[in-house]
Design a protein around this motif. Structure first.
Motif, PDB file in Angstrom:
ATOM      1  N   THR A 184       0.814  -1.218   0.000  1.00 21.69           N
ATOM      2  CA  THR A 184       0.000   0.000   0.000  1.00 21.69           C
ATOM      3  C   THR A 184       0.841   1.259   0.000  1.00 21.69           C
ATOM      4  O   THR A 184       0.425   2.278  -0.562  1.00 21.69           O
ATOM      5  N   ASN A 185       2.008   1.236   0.629  1.00 20.87           N
ATOM      6  CA  ASN A 185       2.875   2.420   0.613  1.00 20.87           C
ATOM      7  C   ASN A 185       3.374   2.697  -0.797  1.00 20.87           C
ATOM      8  O   ASN A 185       3.406   3.847  -1.252  1.00 20.87           O
ATOM      9  N   LEU A 186       3.762   1.646  -1.485  1.00 18.69           N
ATOM     10  CA  LEU A 186       4.255   1.782  -2.859  1.00 18.69           C
ATOM     11  C   LEU A 186       3.137   2.273  -3.775  1.00 18.69           C
ATOM     12  O   LEU A 186       3.349   3.172  -4.600  1.00 18.69           O
ATOM     13  N   ALA A 187       1.946   1.688  -3.638  1.00 15.65           N
ATOM     14  CA  ALA A 187       0.824   2.091  -4.486  1.00 15.65           C
ATOM     15  C   ALA A 187       0.448   3.548  -4.246  1.00 15.65           C
ATOM     16  O   ALA A 187       0.173   4.296  -5.198  1.00 15.65           O
ATOM     17  N   ALA A 188       0.442   3.971  -2.979  1.00 16.06           N
ATOM     18  CA  ALA A 188       0.090   5.363  -2.667  1.00 16.06           C
ATOM     19  C   ALA A 188       1.145   6.329  -3.205  1.00 16.06           C
ATOM     20  O   ALA A 188       0.820   7.417  -3.703  1.00 16.06           O
ATOM     21  N   TYR A 189       2.404   5.936  -3.105  1.00 12.64           N
ATOM     22  CA  TYR A 189       3.494   6.763  -3.649  1.00 12.64           C
ATOM     23  C   TYR A 189       3.338   6.922  -5.160  1.00 12.64           C
ATOM     24  O   TYR A 189       3.479   8.035  -5.701  1.00 12.64           O
ATOM     25  N   PHE A 190       3.032   5.828  -5.835  1.00  8.33           N
ATOM     26  CA  PHE A 190       2.841   5.883  -7.282  1.00  8.33           C
ATOM     27  C   PHE A 190       1.702   6.837  -7.641  1.00  8.33           C
ATOM     28  O   PHE A 190       1.822   7.631  -8.588  1.00  8.33           O
ATOM     29  N   GLU A 191       0.636   6.814  -6.881  1.00  6.50           N
ATOM     30  CA  GLU A 191      -0.482   7.717  -7.153  1.00  6.50           C
ATOM     31  C   GLU A 191      -0.079   9.174  -6.918  1.00  6.50           C
ATOM     32  O   GLU A 191      -0.493  10.067  -7.664  1.00  6.50           O
ATOM     33  N   ARG A 192       0.751   9.426  -5.906  1.00 12.40           N
ATOM     34  CA  ARG A 192       1.234  10.796  -5.685  1.00 12.40           C
ATOM     35  C   ARG A 192       2.082  11.253  -6.866  1.00 12.40           C
ATOM     36  O   ARG A 192       1.995  12.410  -7.300  1.00 12.40           O
ATOM     37  N   LEU A 193       2.905  10.348  -7.389  1.00 19.58           N
ATOM     38  CA  LEU A 193       3.704  10.695  -8.567  1.00 19.58           C
ATOM     39  C   LEU A 193       2.807  11.081  -9.744  1.00 19.58           C
ATOM     40  O   LEU A 193       3.068  12.062 -10.440  1.00 19.58           O
ATOM     41  N   LEU A 194       1.747  10.326  -9.935  1.00 18.20           N
ATOM     42  CA  LEU A 194       0.858  10.595 -11.070  1.00 18.20           C
ATOM     43  C   LEU A 194       0.198  11.965 -10.968  1.00 18.20           C
ATOM     44  O   LEU A 194      -0.160  12.560 -11.993  1.00 18.20           O
ATOM     45  N   GLN A 195       0.016  12.469  -9.757  1.00 23.88           N
ATOM     46  CA  GLN A 195      -0.632  13.762  -9.560  1.00 23.88           C
ATOM     47  C   GLN A 195       0.327  14.932  -9.762  1.00 23.88           C
ATOM     48  O   GLN A 195      -0.114  16.086  -9.840  1.00 23.88           O
ATOM     49  N   ARG A 196       1.609  14.647  -9.860  1.00 22.91           N
ATOM     50  CA  ARG A 196       2.593  15.713 -10.041  1.00 22.91           C
ATOM     51  C   ARG A 196       2.420  16.311 -11.442  1.00 22.91           C
ATOM     52  O   ARG A 196       2.403  15.585 -12.447  1.00 22.91           O
ATOM     53  N   PRO A 197       2.288  17.645 -11.592  1.00 21.24           N
ATOM     54  CA  PRO A 197       2.063  18.229 -12.919  1.00 21.24           C
ATOM     55  C   PRO A 197       3.112  17.856 -13.950  1.00 21.24           C
ATOM     56  O   PRO A 197       2.779  17.618 -15.124  1.00 21.24           O
ATOM     57  N   SER A 198       4.374  17.787 -13.554  1.00 19.14           N
ATOM     58  CA  SER A 198       5.423  17.428 -14.514  1.00 19.14           C
ATOM     59  C   SER A 198       5.224  16.008 -15.030  1.00 19.14           C
ATOM     60  O   SER A 198       5.431  15.719 -16.219  1.00 19.14           O
ATOM     61  N   VAL A 199       4.818  15.119 -14.149  1.00 22.56           N
ATOM     62  CA  VAL A 199       4.581  13.726 -14.519  1.00 22.56           C
ATOM     63  C   VAL A 199       3.366  13.622 -15.437  1.00 22.56           C
ATOM     64  O   VAL A 199       3.402  12.934 -16.468  1.00 22.56           O
ATOM     65  N   ALA A 200       2.296  14.306 -15.053  1.00 21.44           N
ATOM     66  CA  ALA A 200       1.080  14.271 -15.876  1.00 21.44           C
ATOM     67  C   ALA A 200       1.370  14.754 -17.289  1.00 21.44           C
ATOM     68  O   ALA A 200       0.876  14.178 -18.273  1.00 21.44           O
TER      69      ALA A 200
END
Length: 227
Positions: A184-200
């Motif tokens: 769950t920590n890894l999955a939540a981190y991945f979701e935070r990355l996806l929300q980063r404007p540069s990543v999007a």
């Protein structure tokens, strides 16, 4: 424009550098290297004989800068912006460099082994190598699950080069070898990355090329813009 980045929009290591550029809104020109085009391929080999992408050219200094981590460090030294991707504290910097290499070597590399094996000629597959790559990803995921306890980003509360490295590796690895349900920590981190404007931004730009990803049928519809 001083900076030119030679890349391909589907290449995960190119995504790492693009995230760094977009984090600091650094002006640059992107030029696609098409290895299926002999002219484009030979020009790039002339530029960097190893033949890997991305490669940065700085016209101001007439310098070729290869290798993703070196490119990001070069950009911070010569074209710094509001987001310091490499911290000044020596111990924190070592942690950033460690986890940057971790994502490149122990997430992206085994992921690419799995992906490339799917497009090998008939009879040339390497099932043993793929099994080893999957085992390596299991180990990496378990280590990341522990590393991310109490951390917003890979090495703390600051977005760094390690997070630039994390996104492309985890994005494609999570498709070919999904995270375990209890990570769950890894999955939540991945979701935070996806929300980063540069990543999007990077993922939106890559979307037209996802059709060429060998595991496109396993790609979640949200990444294909279908939900």
């Amino acid at each position: 424009m001083s900076l030119t980045l030679y890349l391909h929009p589907l290449a995960s290591f190119c995504h790492k550098v693009l995230i760094g550029l977009y984090e600091n809104q650094t002006p640059f020109e992107a030029k696609i290297v098409d290895f299926g085009d002999p002219g484009s391929a030979s020009a790039h080999i002339e530029r960097w004989p190893v033949g890997k992408i991305p490669v940065l050219h700085d016209a101001r200094t007439d310098r070729i800068v290869p290798e993703t981590s070196i490119i990001i460090e070069y950009l911070q030294q010569h074209y710094s912006g509001p987001v310091p991707l490499l911290p000044t504290d020596p111990d924190h910097l070592l942690d950033v460099r460690l986890w940057d290499r971790f994502f490149d070597l122990y997430v992206s590399v085994p992921m690419q082994k799995i992906v490339v094996d799917r497009i090998r000629p008939e009879g040339a597959n390497d099932p043993h190598g793929v099994a080893e790559a999957r085992a390596s990803l299991d180990t990496a995921y378990a280590m990341l699950e522990r590393q991310l306890v109490g951390h917003q980003w890979a090495v703390g509360d600051q977005f760094t080069m390690a997070d630039c490295s994390a996104l492309p590796g985890l994005f494609f690895a999570g498709i070919v070898h999904p995270f375990a349900k209890d990570q769950t920590n890894l999955a939540a981190y991945f979701e935070r990355l996806l929300q980063r404007p540069s990543v999007a931004r990077v993922l939106v730009e890559a979307r037209p090329y996802f059709q060429f990803f060998p595991y496109v049928e396993a790609m979640p519809k949200r990444f294909l813009g279908e939900d």
